[in-house]
Design a protein around this motif. Structure first.
Motif, mmCIF file in Angstrom:
data_model
loop_
_atom_site.group_PDB
_atom_site.id
_atom_site.type_symbol
_atom_site.label_atom_id
_atom_site.label_comp_id
_atom_site.label_asym_id
_atom_site.label_seq_id
_atom_site.Cartn_x
_atom_site.Cartn_y
_atom_site.Cartn_z
ATOM 1 N N TYR A 170 -59.842 52.345 24.015
ATOM 2 C CA TYR A 170 -58.491 52.709 24.084
ATOM 3 C C TYR A 170 -57.454 51.861 24.326
ATOM 4 O O TYR A 170 -56.476 52.197 23.591
ATOM 5 N N LEU B 280 -56.430 51.037 20.624
ATOM 6 C CA LEU B 280 -55.970 52.153 19.718
ATOM 7 C C LEU B 280 -54.474 51.955 20.282
ATOM 8 O O LEU B 280 -53.674 52.385 19.373
ATOM 9 N N GLN C 11 -52.223 59.779 13.072
ATOM 10 C CA GLN C 11 -53.509 59.836 13.112
ATOM 11 C C GLN C 11 -54.128 59.029 14.425
ATOM 12 O O GLN C 11 -55.080 59.338 14.936
ATOM 13 N N ASN D 62 -56.466 60.389 17.762
ATOM 14 C CA ASN D 62 -57.763 59.922 17.949
ATOM 15 C C ASN D 62 -57.594 59.334 19.566
ATOM 16 O O ASN D 62 -58.707 59.162 20.190
ATOM 17 N N ARG E 3 -58.409 62.209 21.474
ATOM 18 C CA ARG E 3 -59.763 62.497 21.510
ATOM 19 C C ARG E 3 -60.692 61.575 22.290
ATOM 20 O O ARG E 3 -61.432 61.798 23.207
ATOM 21 N N ASP F 142 -71.081 59.668 14.809
ATOM 22 C CA ASP F 142 -69.674 59.720 14.407
ATOM 23 C C ASP F 142 -69.702 60.205 13.179
ATOM 24 O O ASP F 142 -69.868 59.723 12.113
ATOM 25 N N TYR G 79 -66.125 63.338 16.779
ATOM 26 C CA TYR G 79 -65.462 63.194 15.368
ATOM 27 C C TYR G 79 -64.194 62.312 15.422
ATOM 28 O O TYR G 79 -63.245 62.840 16.177
ATOM 29 N N TRP G 80 -64.192 61.189 14.916
ATOM 30 C CA TRP G 80 -63.035 60.350 14.940
ATOM 31 C C TRP G 80 -62.480 59.779 13.531
ATOM 32 O O TRP G 80 -63.606 59.837 12.692
ATOM 33 N N THR G 81 -61.175 59.870 13.338
ATOM 34 C CA THR G 81 -60.946 59.401 11.916
ATOM 35 C C THR G 81 -60.194 58.144 12.098
ATOM 36 O O THR G 81 -59.576 57.971 11.052
ATOM 37 N N ASP H 259 -61.313 53.973 13.131
ATOM 38 C CA ASP H 259 -62.155 52.962 13.492
ATOM 39 C C ASP H 259 -61.300 51.725 14.129
ATOM 40 O O ASP H 259 -60.759 51.320 13.687
ATOM 41 N N ASP I 235 -60.281 62.480 6.632
ATOM 42 C CA ASP I 235 -60.464 63.924 7.539
ATOM 43 C C ASP I 235 -61.098 64.581 7.003
ATOM 44 O O ASP I 235 -60.679 65.624 6.453
ATOM 45 N N ASP J 280 -57.883 66.995 11.897
ATOM 46 C CA ASP J 280 -56.754 66.190 12.631
ATOM 47 C C ASP J 280 -55.798 67.134 12.764
ATOM 48 O O ASP J 280 -54.994 67.034 13.868
#
Length: 579
Positions: free
Chosen positions: A214, A217, A315, A319, A322, A338, A529-531, A533, A545, A550
């Motif tokens: 996290y 990100l 995007q 995520n 998420r 994934d 579901y992650w778009t 990495d 996606d 998304d």
């Protein structure tokens, strides 16, 4: 009386209608506050504010249903938390310390770093209201309105950071991820404890997921915003593919884009030749972005390169949301698929111990998102053709090739379980039959199936279609998850090096029998579901996606949140949702 009536009506509309992320809070009361009266507000004046707070909240007591005995049916929303908070502090005002309000304003402004929208929290109104109370006499009712709205904003913002702003169950009616093992009451009590300790900033620092992914990100979001503020990244404007060996002006744009992406040495930014350095850079980009790594800048690669930086910012925000939904689930031993990344991993004690590539459902038969418990393994499985696959895939093959069933070792079975002669079936309108493929390494399910009971008939399994693992985009199945190295996962799931080591598993397969073996310990499995990495070096990569999930999350994330509105400049205060 008018004020109290407005507070009651508006509070019911706002408080009862606003549930953070659909989170169910078990019935409890937050810790009792120990904030001392402010030196600025005398005890008598504070008593008047407390009375106004109590009068505002009193009608809400009848708005909640009677308490139920079953913990599964005890639900408390933000309004209940607010009411319990003030009840257990004898309705004393909570925001009498200017420093607390200042910290809150700064922390609300900083939620932008987590991809949230600070304008949801009406910060400007809070600033104006604080200034008014510092310079102008206000009524106890106005102070009460400010205190209630500020507490509601405080809780709402922290829960958005902790659990997410968007309710995923409103986007997916089958959403079944819950907070087992993570009691939301602990979060809420920690929030109030920080307020009592006059450390609002600490509450906001600890509210988001503390996992490294996290934080990565969040850093990626800041970096992308920096790129946007500097004008974005270069575009490659060309109406045809760029290929190694070419020499043309558009290659200079491609070089600049590869430098901006970090794949090409900045010293090589100039030039119009599509040489080996550019080819290597494009391949690295393609690998990272889940594109076919052929080294050519074709239509798909060019489209990815020209995605605006604002879209990539969104995007990452999606995520991060998420992550707030799911990261608290990633503890102990579990398997996580994934879906958009076409991979599966097993974790033990929170650490990855195994990874493999997978194939997931086609866009028309997408793999659902849910959690379950892996309970048993089927060795040498037979395969009963599902009705949809029978109708859409298998039946046309049988009609065009009468030998298809025999070639694929598929038997025709009637309702009583009896085997039928395929020649006696009307394949233009077959009724009352099912098709069952015999077990074997070349069957559709391969040698093993990893089972976790669910409503979708989804499972992990072996596959004879191993050539498809070499593809970059692996949305190729009919919904179930094909695993490249399933026997390795089976060995880890049993976690029994004596009986269920590699040799023991091969022995079980060698007997040829279709047999279900239960695991000694159930293992959670999460299909997520992650778009994006996040690499070990902190680089963020963007996945296609594949299911188009998304956009609904982004719309909900951008939708203005209902929050209390303060207007202390008016003759009377009002608290309610902005229309």
């Amino acid at each position: 009386m008018v004020l109290l009536t407005r507070l009651f009506v508006i509070s019911r509309v706002f408080f009862m209608g606003f549930l953070i992320s659909g989170t169910a809070f078990a019935e409890t009361s937050p810790i009792e506050s120990t904030i001392a009266p402010s030196s600025v507000i005398e005890a008598a004046a504070e008593d008047n504010v407390g009375q106004a707070i109590q009068a505002s909240l009193e009608p809400l007591k009848t708005a909640f249903p009677p308490l139920l005995t079953s913990p599964l049916h005890r639900r408390v929303d933000v309004s209940r938390l607010v009411m319990d908070f003030y009840t257990h502090r004898a309705y004393r005002a909570a925001w009498t310390n200017d420093s607390d309000v200042t910290q809150l304003i700064a922390s609300l402004s900083a939620t932008d770093a987590d991809g949230l929208n600070p304008t949801d929290f009406h910060i400007d109104e809070m600033i104006r209201s604080q200034a008014t109370m510092q310079t102008t006499p206000v009524t106890p009712e106005q102070r009460a309105a400010f205190d209630l709205a500020t507490t509601h904003t405080f809780i709402t913002a922290l829960l958005q950071l902790r659990r997410g702003k968007v309710d995923p169950s409103r986007l997916d009616i089958h959403w079944n991820f819950d907070a087992n093992g993570v009691d939301p009451r602990d979060d809420v009590n920690a929030f109030f404890a920080a307020l009592d300790q006059h450390d609002v900033a600490k509450a906001f620092a600890l509210a988001p997921p503390q996992e490294a992914v996290y934080g990565g990100l969040r850093q990626a979001l800041a970096q992308l915003r920096g790129i946007r503020d500097r004008g974005g990244w270069p575009k490659v404007v060309v109406d045809h593919s760029l290929k190694p060996g070419m020499d043309e002006p558009a290659v200079a744009q491609l070089r600049a884009r590869m430098v901006a992406a970090g794949f090409l040495d900045p010293r090589l930014v100039h030039g119009t030749k599509y040489d080996g350095a550019v080819t290597a850079a494009v391949k690295k980009y393609q690998n990272e972005q889940y594109l076919g790594a052929d080294g050519m800048a074709g239509a798909t690669t060019l489209a990815a390169l020209n995605v605006p930086v604002d879209a990539r910012i969104d995007q990452v925000r999606v995520n991060m949301e998420r992550a707030r939904w799911l990261l608290y689930k990633l503890q102990g031993t579990f398997v996580i698929v994934d879906i958009a990344g076409y991979k599966v991993a097993m974790y033990r004690d929170g650490q990855p111990i195994w990874r493999s590539r997978v194939q997931v459902g086609k866009t028309a038969r997408n793999t659902p998102i849910f959690q379950a418990q892996i309970t048993y393994i089927t060795f040498n499985p037979t395969w009963t053709v599902p009705p949809t696959i029978l109708k859409e895939d298998v039946l046309p093959k049988i009609q065009s090739n009468p030998g298809y069933l025999a070639a694929n070792r598929i038997r025709v079975i009637d309702r009583e379980g009896n085997e039928l002669d395929p020649a006696g079936v009307d394949w233009t309108n077959p009724r009352g039959i099912s098709l069952r493929q015999d077990a074997g390494p070349e069957s559709s399910l391969g040698q093993v199936v990893i089972r976790f009971p669910n409503d979708y008939a989804i499972y992990l399994h072996d596959t004879p279609h191993r050539e498809l693992f070499a593809k970059t985009v692996r949305a190729t199945s009919s919904g179930c998850i094909r695993v490249e190295n399933p026997l390795q996962l089976v060995e880890l799931l049993f976690n029994d090096p004596v009986k269920w080591n590699s040799a023991g598993i091969q022995k079980q397969l060698a007997n040829g029998k279709t047999e279900n073996i239960r695991l000694p310990v159930k293992v959670p499995v999460l299909l997520a579901y992650w778009t994006v990495d996040l690499g070990s070096d902190g680089r963020v990569a963007f996945k296609p996606d594949v299911y188009g999930y998304d956009e609904p999350v982004l719309r909900a994330l951008n939708r203005p949140a209902q929050m209390p509105v303060l207007n202390l400049h008016a003759a009377t205060a009002s608290v309610g949702p902005r229309q």
